[in-house]
Design a protein around this motif. Sequence first.
Motif, PDB file in Angstrom:
ATOM      1  N   ARG A   1      38.941  42.701  38.986  1.00  0.00           N
ATOM      2  CA  ARG A   1      38.557  42.827  37.714  1.00  0.00           C
ATOM      3  C   ARG A   1      37.375  41.963  37.607  1.00  0.00           C
ATOM      4  O   ARG A   1      36.932  41.263  38.159  1.00  0.00           O
ATOM      5  N   ARG A   2      36.359  42.513  36.756  1.00  0.00           N
ATOM      6  CA  ARG A   2      35.012  42.020  36.061  1.00  0.00           C
ATOM      7  C   ARG A   2      35.174  41.152  35.103  1.00  0.00           C
ATOM      8  O   ARG A   2      35.972  41.590  34.247  1.00  0.00           O
ATOM      9  N   GLY A   3      34.331  40.171  34.689  1.00  0.00           N
ATOM     10  CA  GLY A   3      34.401  39.506  33.683  1.00  0.00           C
ATOM     11  C   GLY A   3      34.753  38.264  33.691  1.00  0.00           C
ATOM     12  O   GLY A   3      34.663  37.449  34.964  1.00  0.00           O
ATOM     13  N   ASP A   4      35.219  37.480  32.454  1.00  0.00           N
ATOM     14  CA  ASP A   4      35.322  36.008  32.820  1.00  0.00           C
ATOM     15  C   ASP A   4      36.620  35.714  33.083  1.00  0.00           C
ATOM     16  O   ASP A   4      37.504  36.568  32.742  1.00  0.00           O
ATOM     17  N   ALA A   5      36.854  34.456  33.631  1.00  0.00           N
ATOM     18  CA  ALA A   5      38.124  34.177  33.886  1.00  0.00           C
ATOM     19  C   ALA A   5      38.831  33.748  32.635  1.00  0.00           C
ATOM     20  O   ALA A   5      39.182  32.438  32.350  1.00  0.00           O
ATOM     21  N   SER A   6      39.293  34.526  31.885  1.00  0.00           N
ATOM     22  CA  SER A   6      40.074  34.231  30.693  1.00  0.00           C
ATOM     23  C   SER A   6      41.176  35.150  30.236  1.00  0.00           C
ATOM     24  O   SER A   6      41.674  35.843  31.310  1.00  0.00           O
TER      25      SER A   6
ATOM     26  N   ASN B   1      29.174  28.396  32.795  1.00  0.00           N
ATOM     27  CA  ASN B   1      30.534  28.266  32.021  1.00  0.00           C
ATOM     28  C   ASN B   1      31.095  27.023  32.239  1.00  0.00           C
ATOM     29  O   ASN B   1      30.980  26.451  33.393  1.00  0.00           O
ATOM     30  N   GLU B   2      31.863  26.684  31.515  1.00  0.00           N
ATOM     31  CA  GLU B   2      32.941  25.418  31.634  1.00  0.00           C
ATOM     32  C   GLU B   2      33.958  25.813  32.564  1.00  0.00           C
ATOM     33  O   GLU B   2      35.111  26.421  32.300  1.00  0.00           O
ATOM     34  N   ALA B   3      33.883  25.413  33.924  1.00  0.00           N
ATOM     35  CA  ALA B   3      34.864  26.092  34.907  1.00  0.00           C
ATOM     36  C   ALA B   3      35.028  24.674  35.840  1.00  0.00           C
ATOM     37  O   ALA B   3      34.443  23.553  35.843  1.00  0.00           O
TER      38      ALA B   3
ATOM     39  N   PRO C   1      16.083  24.080  34.770  1.00  0.00           N
ATOM     40  CA  PRO C   1      17.291  23.104  34.531  1.00  0.00           C
ATOM     41  C   PRO C   1      18.634  23.921  34.422  1.00  0.00           C
ATOM     42  O   PRO C   1      18.671  25.341  34.211  1.00  0.00           O
ATOM     43  N   VAL C   2      19.813  23.380  34.580  1.00  0.00           N
ATOM     44  CA  VAL C   2      21.069  23.766  34.569  1.00  0.00           C
ATOM     45  C   VAL C   2      21.912  22.923  33.529  1.00  0.00           C
ATOM     46  O   VAL C   2      21.908  21.998  33.490  1.00  0.00           O
ATOM     47  N   THR C   3      22.513  23.864  32.754  1.00  0.00           N
ATOM     48  CA  THR C   3      23.280  23.276  31.584  1.00  0.00           C
ATOM     49  C   THR C   3      24.662  24.107  31.459  1.00  0.00           C
ATOM     50  O   THR C   3      24.747  25.129  31.665  1.00  0.00           O
ATOM     51  N   THR C   4      25.478  23.198  31.152  1.00  0.00           N
ATOM     52  CA  THR C   4      27.013  23.848  31.116  1.00  0.00           C
ATOM     53  C   THR C   4      27.201  24.139  29.694  1.00  0.00           C
ATOM     54  O   THR C   4      26.704  23.412  28.686  1.00  0.00           O
ATOM     55  N   ARG C   5      27.648  25.498  29.337  1.00  0.00           N
ATOM     56  CA  ARG C   5      27.930  25.923  27.722  1.00  0.00           C
ATOM     57  C   ARG C   5      29.194  26.276  27.814  1.00  0.00           C
ATOM     58  O   ARG C   5      29.789  27.261  28.226  1.00  0.00           O
ATOM     59  N   PRO C   6      30.123  25.837  26.826  1.00  0.00           N
ATOM     60  CA  PRO C   6      31.609  25.966  26.891  1.00  0.00           C
ATOM     61  C   PRO C   6      31.675  27.317  26.231  1.00  0.00           C
ATOM     62  O   PRO C   6      30.684  27.605  25.157  1.00  0.00           O
TER      63      PRO C   6
ATOM     64  N   PHE D   1      28.736  27.667  42.391  1.00  0.00           N
ATOM     65  CA  PHE D   1      28.254  29.026  43.022  1.00  0.00           C
ATOM     66  C   PHE D   1      27.557  29.771  41.838  1.00  0.00           C
ATOM     67  O   PHE D   1      26.688  30.441  42.193  1.00  0.00           O
ATOM     68  N   SER D   2      27.966  29.462  40.605  1.00  0.00           N
ATOM     69  CA  SER D   2      27.434  30.425  39.536  1.00  0.00           C
ATOM     70  C   SER D   2      26.027  29.890  39.316  1.00  0.00           C
ATOM     71  O   SER D   2      24.863  30.885  39.142  1.00  0.00           O
ATOM     72  N   ALA D   3      25.644  28.589  39.479  1.00  0.00           N
ATOM     73  CA  ALA D   3      24.140  28.170  39.535  1.00  0.00           C
ATOM     74  C   ALA D   3      23.428  28.602  40.596  1.00  0.00           C
ATOM     75  O   ALA D   3      22.271  29.021  40.449  1.00  0.00           O
TER      76      ALA D   3
END
Length: 241
Positions: free
Chosen positions: A227-232, A43-45, A18-23, A52-54
């Motif tokens: 850069r690596r990491g989350d888009a924040s 992630n919520e994007a 299963p695939v779940t979105t998690r903020p 793509f992430s899934a």
Amino acid sequence: MGDPRFHVWQVAEAFGLPVTTRPGLASSGSLQLIHGRVTILVNEASRARKRFSAAHELAHYLLALEENLPLVEQLRSRKIESYCDRFASHLLLPRGWLLRNAEGVADDLPTAIALSTWADCSVPAVVSALNDRGGWNRRLVSWRKFRSGWRLMSVVGGRRGATPVLADPHMLNVATEAPRVYTLPFVSERGMRDIATELVRRGPYVYGLPREAFSDETSDDQVVAVRRGDASEGGAEAGMG
């Protein structure tokens, strides 16, 4: 996969995943054990980013399931991360479909945007796939606007470690949803040179596609992440999606 317009969630669930979105997820995607069941968390994007992430996480799961590669070992390998990116790229942008739809069209931003919209993938993912099998040899630069200003996010095509572009923030601010041509200074091993570059704004992102092909540098289906990491505010999103 003959057509990219399918629901990645359904593909993953066909493997019992299963695939779940998690903020607030620390990364763009991960595999976690939830209530005794392995689950893909994204992630919520944007929808394209989540797809793509899934697909990327599905590749990790299948490597563990079919090749007996423990997830802990996979996360230590850059080659595995690269493989999972390529898996996601081929799943979401089937090369046969891509070739049929890219044949005879201009290698410019309007083409990349049209294919991106049709396939529900990001513009960088499309340009990367076109460099891989669509006969393109183009470099795409991506910036994103944060509260602190513009940040260089990723570069599709070209050699790792190269400094791709010095962008004038004013040019990024005036970029519109309709592609326009500006002159930007690029830095490569041959030094700095001004190159006519198409710029287009898509949400918080600005994409730049130089009109000159980088024939003196390698071009493959990798995204060079700045850069690596989350888009924040504290980092930038890596990967092609």
